[in-house]
Write an enzyme that holds these catalytic residues in place. Structure first.
Site, PDB file in Angstrom:
ATOM      1  N   ASP A  47      -0.173   5.178   0.829  1.00 35.75           N
ATOM      2  CA  ASP A  47      -0.421   6.152   1.906  1.00 35.75           C
ATOM      3  C   ASP A  47      -0.542   5.469   3.263  1.00 35.75           C
ATOM      4  OD1 ASP A  47      -1.153   8.872   0.431  1.00 35.75           O
ATOM      5  OD2 ASP A  47      -2.014   7.235  -0.725  1.00 35.75           O
ATOM      6  N   ASP A  80       0.864  -1.182   0.000  1.00 31.05           N
ATOM      7  CA  ASP A  80       0.000   0.000   0.000  1.00 31.05           C
ATOM      8  C   ASP A  80       0.904   1.237   0.000  1.00 31.05           C
ATOM      9  OD1 ASP A  80      -2.292   1.713   0.485  1.00 31.05           O
ATOM     10  OD2 ASP A  80      -1.616   1.788   2.571  1.00 31.05           O
TER      11      ASP A  80
HETATM   12 MG   LIG Z   1      -3.023   3.222   3.174  1.00 32.05          MG
END
Ligand SMILES: [Mg+2]
Length: 249
Positions: A12, A10
């Site tokens: 952010d 992932d």
């Molecule tokens: Mg995230």
């Protein structure tokens, strides 16, 4: 050992700290070179799996170009071949964007992030009252599109995404083709929206890693993006990729 892992990351809150505005995240100078070395070590089996559009990830990680499952898996790019994510395939969603914009126009510090095949409403900087109204607005528009679309709630963000798009599906799709096929998935994510993907990765015999606090189905945990980077930098420099040795969640 290394040759049998596929790394899904992932963006952010996992590779970078979450910023007050989605365009204000800061990429650590060591991140891109480390990801490039790690990708090489993994025979190419490294992909970013994110709610962001692919192009935005390219901008943040320039000049490198990584494999990306973007928009929660609506669009995927592997070895420069892109599938999905065309705005023109989403006329019902597109038709509602102007009204969504009008409904939040008088709310302070509420931002619309129009990604084409999905639309996110951000209220991280809004006062509590406007945040509540923003959430109500995105919920009401999502309800009109219920069925082909679903509402995905994250950290101070509500996003209307195609119902078929999930990070779990995206990871499974990536694992069907080289260089990912036949490898064991390792997925790192930080948000409650990542929990469904954790469950599917676990079910497929992979390892999920929750970044930060909170209830999780992931068996492993890292404290924050800084801890994630420290691990990835060590792996990039040749440390043993011992996933089972990570801290328990
Ligand atoms: Mg995230």
């Amino acid at each position: 050992m290394t040759a049998d892992l596929a790394l899904f990351l992932d963006f952010d809150g996992t590779l970078v700290e979450i910023a007050p505005r989605p365009d204000a995240v800061r990429v650590d100078p060591g991140l891109v070179p480390a990801l490039e070395r790690l990708r090489e070590r993994l025979g190419g089996a490294l992909a970013i799996v994110t709610g962001r559009p692919i192009g935005v990830i390219d901008d943040f990680l320039a000049p490198a170009r990584f494999d990306v499952a973007g928009l929660h898996g609506v669009e995927r790019r592997v070895n420069d071949a892109v599938t999905g994510g065309r705005p023109e395939d989403h006329p019902d969603l597109r038709a509602r964007v102007p009204r969504l914009q009008a409904l939040v126009a008088d709310l302070d510090a509420v931002l619309i992030e129009d990604k084409g095949a999905s639309v996110a409403v951000h209220w991280r900087l809004a006062n509590p009252e406007d945040a509540q109204r923003a959430e109500a607005v995105v919920k009401s528009i999502a309800a009109e599109l219920d069925g082909p679309y679903r509402l995905q709630l994250g950290k101070a963000v509500g996003e209307i995404v195609p119902a078929s798009a999930t990070k779990g599906h995206a990871i499974r799709a990536l694992l069907e083709a080289p260089p990912y096929a036949g490898r064991r998935a390792v997925f790192l994510g930080d948000d409650r929206t990542d929990e469904l993907a954790f469950a599917s990765v676990n079910a497929d015999g992979g390892v999920s890693v929750r970044v930060g606090p909170g209830e999780t189905v992931a068996p492993k945990r890292l404290a924050d993006p800084e801890a994630v980077r420290a691990l990835l930098y060590a792996w990039a420099d040749g440390a043993p990729m011992d996933v089972s040795g990570l801290p328990e969640a």
